[in-house]
Scaffold this active site. Structure first.
Site, short mmCIF file in Angstrom:
data_model
loop_
_atom_site.label_atom_id
_atom_site.label_comp_id
_atom_site.label_asym_id
_atom_site.label_seq_id
_atom_site.Cartn_x
_atom_site.Cartn_y
_atom_site.Cartn_z
N GLU A 126 0.87 -1.19 0.00
CA GLU A 126 0.00 0.00 0.00
C GLU A 126 0.90 1.23 0.00
O GLU A 126 1.69 1.42 0.92
CB GLU A 126 -0.89 -0.03 1.25
N ARG B 276 0.71 10.55 0.58
CA ARG B 276 1.11 11.62 1.49
C ARG B 276 2.39 12.30 1.02
O ARG B 276 3.01 13.04 1.77
CB ARG B 276 1.34 11.06 2.90
N LYS C 171 -10.83 -1.53 6.86
CA LYS C 171 -9.61 -1.12 7.57
C LYS C 171 -10.05 -0.56 8.92
O LYS C 171 -11.04 0.17 8.99
CB LYS C 171 -8.93 -0.02 6.75
C1 3PG Z 1 -1.86 4.11 7.92
O1 3PG Z 1 -1.71 4.85 6.95
O2 3PG Z 1 -2.67 3.19 7.96
C2 3PG Z 1 -1.04 4.37 9.11
O3 3PG Z 1 -0.55 5.66 9.11
C3 3PG Z 1 0.11 3.45 9.26
O4 3PG Z 1 0.41 3.54 10.58
P1 3PG Z 1 1.81 3.09 11.17
O5 3PG Z 1 2.82 4.05 10.64
O6 3PG Z 1 1.62 3.19 12.65
O7 3PG Z 1 2.08 1.69 10.71
#
Ligand code: 3PG
Length: 220
Positions: A47, A51, A134
């Site tokens: 994924e 950003r 999710k």
């Molecule tokens: C996401 O986009 O689902 C989260 O920002 C990922 O979170 P993490 O950096 O804590 O894995």
């Protein structure tokens, strides 16, 4: 593809990998090497979050690498949705669902993993046909205990928790029946991608695989 078909398609694809790396890619020039490394390490589903300025370009590049199933994450607007479909994203992930996102999702040519955090949000998605969601932010929401609580009264849904999942708490998420897979950036942290630290990422993938294997052995 209707909502139920979208969920089933993603369960088949994401559920078989157990851990979906979440990638924040600053420079599209690292996308090919990164995709090849992940595919080499048997990580086909990834994924890429929207950003960074290069995220859509990186998805397009990674989707062209043989064996790489590149989805787009952090999709929050219809405009982004159209961009990632054009770029060849295999699936979309949203942190939550607005009316606009839901409208795009329900008419989508690619499957969507829509985000939910509360019982009302999960019921709303279920009403529209989604049964795989999710959970974001999973750690702040309460982790595996929260997932068990929410799926008590709403049993027919499954989750991919993300946000705060890491190598330490991974087994407790995998222990949770409604969790079909998790997503996280700990395997592919932004600083390692930016530094092209491929051996560091390879080590993280292998360490994670050994946690998954050990967990599977302890359950058999
Ligand atoms: C996401 O986009 O689902 C989260 O920002 C990922 O979170 P993490 O950096 O804590 O894995």
């Amino acid at each position: 593809m209707d909502a139920a078909e979208q969920s089933s398609a993603l369960i088949a694809r994401l559920g078989s990998q157990k851990v979906i790396p979440i990638l924040e890619i600053e420079n599209r020039q690292s996308a090919t090497d990164l995709a090849k490394l992940l595919v080499d390490e048997d990580i086909s589903v990834i994924e890429v979050v929207l950003r960074t300025g290069d995220a859509v370009a990186a998805i397009e590049i990674m989707a062209a690498v043989e064996g790489c199933c590149a989805g787009a994450g952090s999709v929050t607007t219809g405009v982004q949705f159209a961009q990632i479909v054009d770029a060849g994203a295999a699936f979309a992930v949203s942190p939550g669902v607005s009316p606009a996102i839901l409208e795009f999702a329900l008419n989508s040519p690619i499957p969507i993993l829509p985000g939910a955090m509360t019982p009302s949000e999960a019921l709303h998605l279920q009403h529209h046909g989604y049964h795989f969601m999710k959970l974001f932010p999973a750690g702040s929401a309460g982790g595996p205990d929260y997932i068990r609580s929410i799926t008590g009264p709403i049993p027919d849904i499954a989750f991919c928790p993300t946000g705060g999942v890491n190598e330490h708490n991974l087994p407790s998420y995998l222990d949770c029946k409604p969790v079909l897979c998790v997503g996280g950036s700990w395997i592919t942290p932004r600083h390692a991608i930016t530094a092209c630290d491929w051996s560091g990422i390879r080590n993280r993938i292998r360490a994670t695989r050994s946690i998954i294997d050990q967990h599977a052995r302890s359950r058999s």
